[in-house]
Write an enzyme that holds these catalytic residues in place. Structure first.
Site, PDB file in Angstrom:
ATOM      1  N   LYS A 181       0.817  -1.201   0.000  1.00 33.90           N
ATOM      2  CA  LYS A 181       0.000   0.000   0.000  1.00 33.90           C
ATOM      3  C   LYS A 181       0.854   1.255   0.000  1.00 33.90           C
ATOM      4  O   LYS A 181       0.387   2.349  -0.266  1.00 33.90           O
ATOM      5  CB  LYS A 181      -0.870   0.049   1.280  1.00 33.90           C
ATOM      6  CG  LYS A 181      -1.703  -1.163   1.513  1.00 33.90           C
ATOM      7  CD  LYS A 181      -2.376  -1.050   2.923  1.00 33.90           C
ATOM      8  CE  LYS A 181      -2.973  -2.377   3.320  1.00 33.90           C
ATOM      9  NZ  LYS A 181      -3.281  -2.399   4.756  1.00 33.90           N
ATOM     10  N   GLY A 182       2.107   1.103   0.387  1.00 31.88           N
ATOM     11  CA  GLY A 182       2.953   2.252   0.696  1.00 31.88           C
ATOM     12  C   GLY A 182       3.125   3.269  -0.427  1.00 31.88           C
ATOM     13  O   GLY A 182       3.344   4.450  -0.170  1.00 31.88           O
ATOM     14  N   GLU A 191       7.220   2.424  -6.512  1.00 30.74           N
ATOM     15  CA  GLU A 191       7.476   1.880  -5.175  1.00 30.74           C
ATOM     16  C   GLU A 191       7.771   3.031  -4.215  1.00 30.74           C
ATOM     17  O   GLU A 191       8.280   4.079  -4.629  1.00 30.74           O
ATOM     18  CB  GLU A 191       8.671   0.913  -5.300  1.00 30.74           C
ATOM     19  CG  GLU A 191       9.091   0.200  -4.070  1.00 30.74           C
ATOM     20  CD  GLU A 191       8.013  -0.643  -3.396  1.00 30.74           C
ATOM     21  OE1 GLU A 191       7.028  -0.039  -2.930  1.00 30.74           O
ATOM     22  OE2 GLU A 191       8.167  -1.861  -3.310  1.00 30.74           O
ATOM     23  N   ASP A 234      14.395  -1.432  -0.050  1.00 26.90           N
ATOM     24  CA  ASP A 234      15.160  -1.706   1.158  1.00 26.90           C
ATOM     25  C   ASP A 234      16.067  -2.912   0.858  1.00 26.90           C
ATOM     26  O   ASP A 234      17.133  -2.757   0.241  1.00 26.90           O
ATOM     27  CB  ASP A 234      14.122  -1.990   2.262  1.00 26.90           C
ATOM     28  CG  ASP A 234      14.685  -1.961   3.658  1.00 26.90           C
ATOM     29  OD1 ASP A 234      15.787  -2.474   3.850  1.00 26.90           O
ATOM     30  OD2 ASP A 234      14.016  -1.446   4.571  1.00 26.90           O
ATOM     31  N   VAL A 284      11.933   4.801   8.650  1.00 33.85           N
ATOM     32  CA  VAL A 284      11.146   5.977   8.276  1.00 33.85           C
ATOM     33  C   VAL A 284       9.677   5.624   8.066  1.00 33.85           C
ATOM     34  O   VAL A 284       9.350   4.519   7.632  1.00 33.85           O
ATOM     35  CB  VAL A 284      11.702   6.661   7.007  1.00 33.85           C
ATOM     36  CG1 VAL A 284      13.025   7.349   7.293  1.00 33.85           C
ATOM     37  CG2 VAL A 284      11.851   5.684   5.848  1.00 33.85           C
TER      38      VAL A 284
HETATM   39  C1  PRP Z   1       7.467  -2.238   2.058  1.00 27.08           C
HETATM   40  C2  PRP Z   1       7.645  -1.184   0.985  1.00 27.08           C
HETATM   41  C3  PRP Z   1       8.205  -1.973  -0.160  1.00 27.08           C
HETATM   42  C4  PRP Z   1       8.991  -3.072   0.498  1.00 27.08           C
HETATM   43  C5  PRP Z   1      10.441  -2.745   0.414  1.00 27.08           C
HETATM   44  O1  PRP Z   1       6.237  -2.870   1.834  1.00 27.08           O
HETATM   45  O2  PRP Z   1       6.439  -0.571   0.655  1.00 27.08           O
HETATM   46  O3  PRP Z   1       7.191  -2.537  -0.970  1.00 27.08           O
HETATM   47  O4  PRP Z   1       8.551  -3.137   1.852  1.00 27.08           O
HETATM   48  O5  PRP Z   1      11.216  -3.654   1.129  1.00 27.08           O
HETATM   49  P1  PRP Z   1      12.247  -4.677   0.484  1.00 27.08           P
HETATM   50  O6  PRP Z   1      13.091  -3.928  -0.507  1.00 27.08           O
HETATM   51  O7  PRP Z   1      13.052  -5.096   1.698  1.00 27.08           O
HETATM   52  O8  PRP Z   1      11.487  -5.809  -0.111  1.00 27.08           O
HETATM   53  P2  PRP Z   1       5.409  -3.668   2.934  1.00 27.08           P
HETATM   54  O9  PRP Z   1       5.560  -5.129   2.674  1.00 27.08           O
HETATM   55  O10 PRP Z   1       5.785  -3.141   4.285  1.00 27.08           O
HETATM   56  O11 PRP Z   1       3.928  -3.310   2.587  1.00 27.08           O
HETATM   57  P3  PRP Z   1       3.174  -1.890   2.613  1.00 27.08           P
HETATM   58  O12 PRP Z   1       3.671  -1.087   1.425  1.00 27.08           O
HETATM   59  O13 PRP Z   1       1.735  -2.257   2.487  1.00 27.08           O
HETATM   60  O14 PRP Z   1       3.499  -1.192   3.924  1.00 27.08           O
END
Ligand code: PRP
Length: 173
Positions: free
Chosen positions: A41-42, A97, A101, A151
């Protein structure tokens, strides 16, 4: 009450998104349409602002993919929670995105979407934490490279909270 420190102000974010939109326009001289694929969702706020910063006609799509659960670090597990509604075969595609990370999410998604034969497949991320990378990912459009701090804000959450903050802030304990 949690302790926040502003890392990127709303104004800095908006200025940079205008630049990214212009950059993507410059790379699409054919005039689109470009499929912008928002990773839920981010990335939802970034998608909304980026699409409006571009002059190239775009179509928006959403994909759900999750690897974090409720903690602060990656579980290494990736799951598709919502697929695209359309075929992207033959189209220019930009994955949108909020943060790269470990790279686990994007490397999985690139594999999945490449099989669907888009004409081009690029990545735009608002934030990049290169220090944390476990899987290499080629990201064409990066808003900000940031240090390895936790963050939240502008779409990023901690256990689903704080996504609606206008700034990107460091969450301290
Ligand atoms: C977070 C962010 C990215 C991902 C990055 O998503 O939005 O999609 O993690 O991390 P990575 O490079 O280590 O894979 P999350 O799974 O927390 O879902 P969200 O966007 O719904 O919060």
């Amino acid at each position: 009450m949690p302790n926040f420190r502003v890392l990127l102000s709303a104004e800095q974010i908006q200025t940079r998104i205008q630049e990214l939109g212009a950059e993507i326009d410059g790379d699409n001289p054919a005039g689109g349409p470009v499929y912008l694929i928002c990773i839920l969702k981010g990335a939802c706020f970034f998608l909304a602002d980026l699409a409006r910063a571009m002059k190239t006609p775009s179509r928006i799509e959403f994909i759900g993919i999750s690897s974090y659960g409720k903690g602060k670090t990656t579980s290494g597990e990736v799951k598709l929670t919502k697929d695209l509604d359309v075929s992207i075969e033959g189209y220019d595609v930009v994955i949108v995105e909020d943060i790269v990370d470990s790279g686990v999410t994007l490397s999985y998604l690139i594999k999945v979407l490449t099989q669907r034969k888009p004409k081009t497949l690029r990545i735009a991320t608002l934030l990049d934490k290169p220090e944390r990378r476990m899987r290499p990912v080629d990201v064409q459009y990066v808003g900000f490279r940031i240090p390895d701090e936790f963050v939240v804000g502008y779409g990023l959450d901690y256990a689903e909270d704080y996504r609606n903050l206008k700034d990107v802030v460091i969450l301290q304990d």
